[in-house]
Design an enzyme around this catalytic site. Sequence first.
Site, PDB file in Angstrom:
ATOM      1  N   SER A 106      36.178 -46.542  38.066  1.00  0.00           N
ATOM      2  CA  SER A 106      34.896 -47.298  38.039  1.00  0.00           C
ATOM      3  C   SER A 106      35.077 -48.788  37.466  1.00  0.00           C
ATOM      4  CB  SER A 106      33.782 -46.708  36.861  1.00  0.00           C
ATOM      5  OG  SER A 106      32.717 -47.589  36.529  1.00  0.00           O
TER       6      SER A 106
ATOM      7  N   TYR B  50      30.965 -52.764  41.385  1.00  0.00           N
ATOM      8  CA  TYR B  50      29.714 -53.352  41.229  1.00  0.00           C
ATOM      9  C   TYR B  50      29.640 -54.660  41.677  1.00  0.00           C
ATOM     10  CZ  TYR B  50      28.287 -49.007  38.735  1.00  0.00           C
ATOM     11  OH  TYR B  50      28.143 -47.743  38.158  1.00  0.00           O
TER      12      TYR B  50
ATOM     13  N   THR C 199      29.207 -49.596  45.102  1.00  0.00           N
ATOM     14  CA  THR C 199      27.943 -49.095  44.844  1.00  0.00           C
ATOM     15  C   THR C 199      26.805 -49.987  45.037  1.00  0.00           C
ATOM     16  OG1 THR C 199      29.005 -47.757  43.144  1.00  0.00           O
ATOM     17  CG2 THR C 199      26.689 -48.255  42.821  1.00  0.00           C
TER      18      THR C 199
ATOM     19  N   LYS D 260      28.239 -46.408  48.675  1.00  0.00           N
ATOM     20  CA  LYS D 260      27.718 -45.404  47.729  1.00  0.00           C
ATOM     21  C   LYS D 260      26.118 -45.665  47.272  1.00  0.00           C
ATOM     22  CE  LYS D 260      28.651 -42.556  43.606  1.00  0.00           C
ATOM     23  NZ  LYS D 260      27.641 -42.789  42.732  1.00  0.00           N
TER      24      LYS D 260
ATOM     25  N   HIS E 142      22.766 -41.636  42.107  1.00  0.00           N
ATOM     26  CA  HIS E 142      23.347 -42.071  40.979  1.00  0.00           C
ATOM     27  C   HIS E 142      23.128 -41.262  39.990  1.00  0.00           C
ATOM     28  CE1 HIS E 142      25.464 -46.021  39.791  1.00  0.00           C
ATOM     29  NE2 HIS E 142      25.319 -45.469  38.358  1.00  0.00           N
TER      30      HIS E 142
END
Length: 377
Positions: A107, A130, A156, A252, A276
């Site tokens: 992440s 992100y 994402t 995603k 999520h």
Amino acid sequence: MPVITCIEDLRVLAQKRVPRMFYDYADSGSYTEGTYRANESEFQKIKLRQRVAVNLANRSLRTQMIGVDVAMPVALAPIGMCGMQHPDGEIHAARAAEKFGVPFTLSTMSIASIEDVAAHTKAPFWFQLYVMKDRDFVERLIDRAKAAKCGALVLTLDLQILGQRHKDLKNGLSAPPKPTLANLINLATKPRWCMAMLGTPRRTFGNIVGHVKGVADMSSLGSWTADQFDPALSWADVEWIKKRWGGKLILKGILDAEDARLAADTGADALIVSNHGGRQLDGALSSIEALPGVVDAVGSRIEVWMDGGIRSGQDVLKAVALGAKGTMIGRSFIYGLGAMGEAGVTKALQIIAKELDTTMAFCGRTDIRRVDRSILI
């Protein structure tokens, strides 16, 4: 190691060993948590056809996800702050995934940095991105993932704004935890975690601190992060990121058929049906409910994967039967990580693989690549 029979056993053990704010961070949804609960419960409504007198020798779970050979159609999903579930958590999880033969996804909001994980693994891991308002930081993140030879970028799309998670607000979530009286009392009941955390220097967001101008500690990081998720994210940004990255791209956060068609139009390699983990739009479809519509909308134009609510190998089989070419597990491996570190992640993968293999056999199949809707009632 205590007797572990299923993912729920790992969850119970993790709840005992992980400080409350970090356990709650992983094991919660937004608002009423209705979608979070539905992600699990909707799997139970799907029934399987049992078959008998079928030659079940030489079974195989091996397949490919975006051209990558995998031991089973499962990848470890990107989870923020793994290193607060267990010290050096991202490194432990990446090692377990590498040894087992499934992909690990790091992440953006990890504790161990991209470079840390790359230094402790051999197999290419994936990096989840992100999109922040600070586009210079985003570009440098992409470049760092390239330099670390990450095998894919997982973009994402469903975190332009944050859904409220009540438990995080009540717990005063931060990494490392703030020394409030409530936190100190809870930490006193987790001596194993505390002693292990003293042995690592990785206690904050490794991909951000030291890589953003003006962000050098937790106080400055908090104010920067709160304002950085970009509500203006658009499909044009996806195209820009795709060009900047230049490698395999996974999108995603898709739940809607129209969004799935737009995702396929980008030329990305795969999309992930995901809400999520029930942490954004409470009241949205569960991932397994949304999966068939997305598969029907895009056909073979793009690989469709599914993430959300998977707690067993049976769940993986049901997702594959409904058209998923792969799945991602988040909480299932996080419970293992919090419970027993790398050994716990390995145990979670073993549990899911065994359940997947056994259930596939009961349904009269010997090759995961030949599983389709005909195994469902």
